[in-house]
Design a protein around this motif. Structure first.
Motif, PDB file in Angstrom:
ATOM      1  N   UNK A 191       0.823  -1.224   0.000  1.00 41.22           N
ATOM      2  CA  UNK A 191       0.000   0.000   0.000  1.00 41.22           C
ATOM      3  C   UNK A 191       0.853   1.269   0.000  1.00 41.22           C
ATOM      4  N   UNK A 192       1.930   1.224  -0.767  1.00 44.17           N
ATOM      5  CA  UNK A 192       2.829   2.366  -0.884  1.00 44.17           C
ATOM      6  C   UNK A 192       2.502   3.165  -2.143  1.00 44.17           C
ATOM      7  N   UNK A 193       2.960   4.402  -2.170  1.00 47.30           N
ATOM      8  CA  UNK A 193       2.704   5.296  -3.298  1.00 47.30           C
ATOM      9  C   UNK A 193       3.995   5.552  -4.080  1.00 47.30           C
ATOM     10  N   UNK A 194       3.826   6.077  -5.303  1.00 47.18           N
ATOM     11  CA  UNK A 194       4.970   6.486  -6.113  1.00 47.18           C
ATOM     12  C   UNK A 194       4.718   7.909  -6.614  1.00 47.18           C
ATOM     13  N   UNK A 195       5.688   8.769  -6.452  1.00 51.34           N
ATOM     14  CA  UNK A 195       5.611  10.139  -6.949  1.00 51.34           C
ATOM     15  C   UNK A 195       6.685  10.308  -8.021  1.00 51.34           C
ATOM     16  N   UNK A 196       6.253  10.618  -9.243  1.00 55.69           N
ATOM     17  CA  UNK A 196       7.168  10.755 -10.377  1.00 55.69           C
ATOM     18  C   UNK A 196       7.175  12.205 -10.845  1.00 55.69           C
ATOM     19  N   UNK A 197       8.337  12.818 -10.843  1.00 53.76           N
ATOM     20  CA  UNK A 197       8.439  14.214 -11.258  1.00 53.76           C
ATOM     21  C   UNK A 197       9.497  14.366 -12.348  1.00 53.76           C
ATOM     22  N   UNK A 198       9.420  15.492 -13.042  1.00 50.87           N
ATOM     23  CA  UNK A 198      10.364  15.774 -14.120  1.00 50.87           C
ATOM     24  C   UNK A 198       9.733  16.745 -15.100  1.00 50.87           C
ATOM     25  N   UNK A 199      10.569  17.386 -15.894  1.00 50.34           N
ATOM     26  CA  UNK A 199      10.057  18.381 -16.836  1.00 50.34           C
ATOM     27  C   UNK A 199       9.232  17.710 -17.927  1.00 50.34           C
ATOM     28  N   UNK A 200       8.562  18.520 -18.724  1.00 51.12           N
ATOM     29  CA  UNK A 200       7.649  17.994 -19.740  1.00 51.12           C
ATOM     30  C   UNK A 200       8.376  17.121 -20.763  1.00 51.12           C
ATOM     31  N   UNK A 201       7.756  15.997 -21.079  1.00 46.82           N
ATOM     32  CA  UNK A 201       8.267  15.130 -22.131  1.00 46.82           C
ATOM     33  C   UNK A 201       9.361  14.155 -21.745  1.00 46.82           C
ATOM     34  N   UNK A 202       9.759  14.122 -20.458  1.00 48.63           N
ATOM     35  CA  UNK A 202      10.893  13.263 -20.088  1.00 48.63           C
ATOM     36  C   UNK A 202      10.490  11.795 -19.896  1.00 48.63           C
ATOM     37  N   UNK A 203       9.207  11.491 -19.935  1.00 54.37           N
ATOM     38  CA  UNK A 203       8.775  10.099 -19.835  1.00 54.37           C
ATOM     39  C   UNK A 203       8.071   9.723 -18.545  1.00 54.37           C
ATOM     40  N   UNK A 204       7.527  10.715 -17.835  1.00 54.73           N
ATOM     41  CA  UNK A 204       6.822  10.426 -16.580  1.00 54.73           C
ATOM     42  C   UNK A 204       5.570   9.574 -16.826  1.00 54.73           C
ATOM     43  N   UNK A 205       4.775   9.994 -17.813  1.00 48.14           N
ATOM     44  CA  UNK A 205       3.539   9.281 -18.112  1.00 48.14           C
ATOM     45  C   UNK A 205       3.831   7.864 -18.595  1.00 48.14           C
ATOM     46  N   UNK A 206       4.879   7.730 -19.380  1.00 51.35           N
ATOM     47  CA  UNK A 206       5.238   6.412 -19.895  1.00 51.35           C
ATOM     48  C   UNK A 206       5.627   5.479 -18.753  1.00 51.35           C
ATOM     49  N   UNK A 207       6.445   5.968 -17.840  1.00 45.61           N
ATOM     50  CA  UNK A 207       6.878   5.154 -16.715  1.00 45.61           C
ATOM     51  C   UNK A 207       5.680   4.755 -15.849  1.00 45.61           C
ATOM     52  N   UNK A 208       4.813   5.722 -15.556  1.00 49.14           N
ATOM     53  CA  UNK A 208       3.626   5.424 -14.749  1.00 49.14           C
ATOM     54  C   UNK A 208       2.747   4.389 -15.443  1.00 49.14           C
ATOM     55  N   UNK A 209       2.585   4.542 -16.756  1.00 48.49           N
ATOM     56  CA  UNK A 209       1.762   3.605 -17.521  1.00 48.49           C
ATOM     57  C   UNK A 209       2.392   2.221 -17.575  1.00 48.49           C
ATOM     58  N   UNK A 210       3.722   2.167 -17.706  1.00 50.27           N
ATOM     59  CA  UNK A 210       4.408   0.872 -17.746  1.00 50.27           C
ATOM     60  C   UNK A 210       4.200   0.105 -16.442  1.00 50.27           C
ATOM     61  N   UNK A 211       4.310   0.800 -15.331  1.00 47.43           N
ATOM     62  CA  UNK A 211       4.063   0.158 -14.035  1.00 47.43           C
ATOM     63  C   UNK A 211       2.604  -0.284 -13.943  1.00 47.43           C
ATOM     64  N   UNK A 212       1.704   0.568 -14.455  1.00 46.53           N
ATOM     65  CA  UNK A 212       0.288   0.224 -14.452  1.00 46.53           C
ATOM     66  C   UNK A 212      -0.017  -1.005 -15.287  1.00 46.53           C
ATOM     67  N   UNK A 213       0.582  -1.084 -16.482  1.00 47.75           N
ATOM     68  CA  UNK A 213       0.405  -2.260 -17.338  1.00 47.75           C
ATOM     69  C   UNK A 213       0.913  -3.523 -16.634  1.00 47.75           C
ATOM     70  N   UNK A 214       2.042  -3.383 -15.966  1.00 50.18           N
ATOM     71  CA  UNK A 214       2.597  -4.530 -15.250  1.00 50.18           C
ATOM     72  C   UNK A 214       1.648  -4.976 -14.140  1.00 50.18           C
ATOM     73  N   UNK A 215       1.038  -4.015 -13.454  1.00 49.97           N
ATOM     74  CA  UNK A 215       0.080  -4.347 -12.400  1.00 49.97           C
ATOM     75  C   UNK A 215      -1.119  -5.107 -12.974  1.00 49.97           C
ATOM     76  N   UNK A 216      -1.602  -4.663 -14.127  1.00 49.48           N
ATOM     77  CA  UNK A 216      -2.714  -5.368 -14.788  1.00 49.48           C
ATOM     78  C   UNK A 216      -2.326  -6.801 -15.121  1.00 49.48           C
ATOM     79  N   UNK A 217      -1.096  -6.984 -15.604  1.00 57.85           N
ATOM     80  CA  UNK A 217      -0.647  -8.329 -15.973  1.00 57.85           C
ATOM     81  C   UNK A 217      -0.584  -9.247 -14.761  1.00 57.85           C
ATOM     82  N   UNK A 218      -0.515  -8.666 -13.564  1.00 54.62           N
ATOM     83  CA  UNK A 218      -0.485  -9.440 -12.329  1.00 54.62           C
ATOM     84  C   UNK A 218      -1.877  -9.562 -11.714  1.00 54.62           C
ATOM     85  N   UNK A 219      -2.888  -9.103 -12.461  1.00 59.94           N
ATOM     86  CA  UNK A 219      -4.269  -9.250 -12.006  1.00 59.94           C
ATOM     87  C   UNK A 219      -4.765  -8.134 -11.116  1.00 59.94           C
TER      88      UNK A 219
END
Length: 245
Positions: A99-127
């Protein structure tokens, strides 16, 4: 007999088993070399795999990710200053049962959304149940739901997600309605579920973005102290891709 068996499989929605049995018959039936026990095990495993894959598809579709992202495609070039071990560890999604959180920061376009989505996709693959939102669009949805009476239902749905991803947080200061909505979301999930927040702004200025000292203190206290923090450096990945093209 085989046709009747396959028809019954369809009627019982044993689609994986039906597909495997059809393949077995088409490739020679008993001549495939399966014993009775092996054939049953093969059919049951095929059904389990089919249901598992369809569940992942449903979870991924309902998450509504911004990107089709995978952990293997994350760029670890030195200029980004990404801790590879940390990212991979978070990619295993062990933070979710904790039940921990992740905070991702960085300037525009550096890949924050991609990283968050990749972790999210992995979570889906684990049910795991996941929902992805652009933060501004989520607040608009919640305001609309207050008008039509569906607000409690929307809040309850957010609370039940194993992982909630809020992207593009803090692009503009929160008004009073959005501030209280965010407090309700974070309070409902605190100690029960995990949240990923991605923002162009460093965590140190989130207090000012949220506004109203008491609520800002309460929200950040619940978010930050159980959070893994990732600050992505480097130039815009989108600009790099555009220049390559």
């Amino acid at each position: 007999m085989n046709e009747k068996t396959m028809q019954l499989m369809k009627e019982m929605r044993l689609y994986g088993m039906h597909r495997a049995f059809t393949t077995t018959m088409e490739t020679g039936g008993p001549s495939t070399g399966y014993t009775n026990d092996e054939l049953i095990a093969y059919l049951v495993q095929s059904e389990w795999d089919d249901r598992h894959n369809r569940r992942i598809e449903r979870l991924t579709k309902s998450a509504r990710f911004r990107y089709t992202a995978v952990m293997e495609a994350i760029d670890y070039r030195p200029s980004r200053q990404l801790d590879k071990n940390l990212v991979r560890r978070l990619g295993s999604c062990g933070f979710i049962p904790k039940r921990e959180n992740i905070l991702i920061t960085g300037s525009t376009g550096v890949g924050k959304s991609y990283l968050a989505s990749a972790i999210g996709h992995q979570a889906c693959s684990l049910g795991r149940k996941v929902m992805y939102f652009n933060t501004a669009k989520l607040f608009t949805l919640l305001k609309t739901s207050k008008a039509d009476g569906s607000y409690p239902k929307q809040i309850s749905k957010l609370e039940k997600q194993d992982l909630l991803i809020l992207d593009d947080f803090g692009l503009k200061p929160l008004d009073n309605i959005n501030r209280h909505a965010l407090m309700e979301i974070i309070e409902d999930r605190h100690g029960k579920r995990s949240t990923i927040i991605a923002s162009q702004l460093p965590v140190e200025v989130w207090h000012d973005i949220i506004g109203e000292k008491t609520l800002a203190d309460a929200i950040l206290d619940r978010l930050v102290h159980t959070a893994h923090r990732i600050d992505i450096k480097g130039e815009s990945m989108r600009r790099k891709l555009k220049n390559k093209n």
